[in-house]
Design an enzyme around this catalytic site. Sequence first.
Site, PDB file in Angstrom:
ATOM      1  CG  HIS A 186       8.266   9.211  -1.676  1.00 13.18           C
ATOM      2  ND1 HIS A 186       9.426   8.552  -1.984  1.00 13.18           N
ATOM      3  CD2 HIS A 186       7.311   8.259  -1.553  1.00 13.18           C
ATOM      4  CE1 HIS A 186       9.192   7.263  -2.045  1.00 13.18           C
ATOM      5  NE2 HIS A 186       7.917   7.059  -1.798  1.00 13.18           N
ATOM      6  CD  GLU A 428     -19.608  -4.730  -8.796  1.00 15.79           C
ATOM      7  OE1 GLU A 428     -19.021  -3.636  -8.851  1.00 15.79           O
ATOM      8  OE2 GLU A 428     -18.997  -5.818  -8.726  1.00 15.79           O
ATOM      9  CG  ASP A 452     -18.636  -1.486 -11.814  1.00 11.61           C
ATOM     10  OD1 ASP A 452     -18.337  -0.929 -12.890  1.00 11.61           O
ATOM     11  OD2 ASP A 452     -17.813  -2.120 -11.132  1.00 11.61           O
ATOM     12  CB  CYS A 499     -17.919  -0.570  -0.914  1.00 17.06           C
ATOM     13  SG  CYS A 499     -18.471  -1.689  -2.205  1.00 17.06           S
TER      14      CYS A 499
END
Length: 566
Positions: A186, A428, A452, A499
């Site tokens: 945090h 991928e 991948d 991505c």
Amino acid sequence: MLKGIGASDGIGIGRVMIVVEQSLDYIPKEVTDIDAELQRYRDAVDKFCGNTMEQAENIRKSTGEKEAEILLGHIAIIRDPFMGGEIENLIKAHQCAEASVEQICKMFIDMFSATGDDLTMQRATDVKDIRDGLLSILLGIEEVKISDAPAGTVLVAKEVTPSMTAGINKDNIVGIITETGSQTSHSAILARALEIPAVLSVPNAVSSLSSGEQVIVDGKSGDVITAPSEEQIEEYTAKREAFLRERRELESLRGKKTLSASGEEYELFCNIGTPKDATKAVEADGEGVGLFRTEFLFMDRNSLPTEDEQFEAYKQASLILKGKPLIIRTLDIGGDKDIPYLGLAKEENPFMGFRAIRYCLKNRDMFKSQIKAILRASAFGDIRIMFPLITAIEELRQGKELVEEAKNDLRASGIEFDENIQVGVMTETAASGVIADLLAKEADFFSIGTNDLTGYTMAADRGNGDVSYLYSPFQPSVLRMIRRIIKNARENNIPVGMCGEAAANPMMIPLLISFGLTEFSVSAPSVLRVRKNISKWTKAEADAVAEKVMAMTTEAEITEYLNTVV
Ligand code: PEP
Ligand code: MG
């Protein structure tokens, strides 16, 4: 020099203020008037919650809603009937409020700390913060006033708790150093939100530094430079200015389109793992979500999420995106992602085994409930479906058949969904790259998963250090795969995104522009930087670079050259 974990980027140059922890020692007493002690405890909880609300309000104004929520979480924890009940039970057994608070908090702290999981261990910090807050109130100890720190202060503490952070005036605090914490703690999240450079987990920071001494905090490298020389101060002042200049430049791209220098427009999306991350994507100025990794909805629980639970999650993400595209990847388990309650058999070769789309197509009920949930959510925004690990056209066909079946079921029940929902393929695997020409005729879009794709093309495990020299998206073979996938998508007029991590790599960007990628999907913190990197290239310049690169024969030659052009 001291060394820690760089947890909030930037350079801070200032004077140390050691935040000494107040002694919270007390002598445990046996109580006779139980009602009075219970009242004393309840008054302390009320005061604690009142203080926390006030701090949360301050932080909401200075920083933001999300950060305030961390503090409001403390109220939820102490108001939790189980924790409060256990504390009150000890008081009823004649233990004083201080000892009761300490004992129950310790139980929770030990339990959370033992998990070894970053996020759960955070809970331990929250409970410590609550314990200290309650004990201070019960013992009548005044809190340290960080808000009074003079301009140019570098805060040094064993741990910067969320409640401490709430008192920080970001005009005066130029750096934070702690002995504990990690990238995801945090304190790190708050420091980043406040834009204060922070170095966490510096061993013995409190005893090695003294109040008033000058230090330099490098929140990127994790270096803390003590007794800096004139030259070092000059060097880091320049670095600091360059950092702030870049931050301003990036901020100036917020809300702008993603354009190359010659005016071609690209889509710039984010990768997310939870519906809440959609908020991060929007805050980061992402133009949509290019990859929602749904496996996180299936993890950290003991049974499958129901169709309704999934529907709510997808709908929530979509509503947060307010009509921006949301590409939902269907369950991608197996390989390095295990879900214990599914009871997947241990495999000799998990990365080549029964995983992702393969597992889903054999577990049709589970798969169909995910697809139905996605379809139902598609009534609330621009949602698209993406299948992971496709290696053969039948997998795409069977997946699409299941989508049609799910649509029929929903129609029969009169439930709304997007009739024209797009169904895409995550390219991928080496196989999907090789048959990109076939897939592009039956898929609505492609998204290249280079994480991948690199591994499967190079037959090099993405987590194995011994073969990491082979694991690079700049290998000529991987670049040829990427080029081939994009080319086939373009020839068949379907959009093609990326991505995998490589989409944010500045050295990859000119190649992707030249090959004809249409969408980049990156982590939220990378959005503005990728927009900037795209804006540096004209299509013609990118083509010239790509032509040279594709004539080169080794990864080393390629990366050496690309390093000189970015
Ligand atoms: C990829 O493989 O490139 C990808 C984006 O997916 P993941 O990292 O979840 O495997
Ligand atoms: Mg993948």
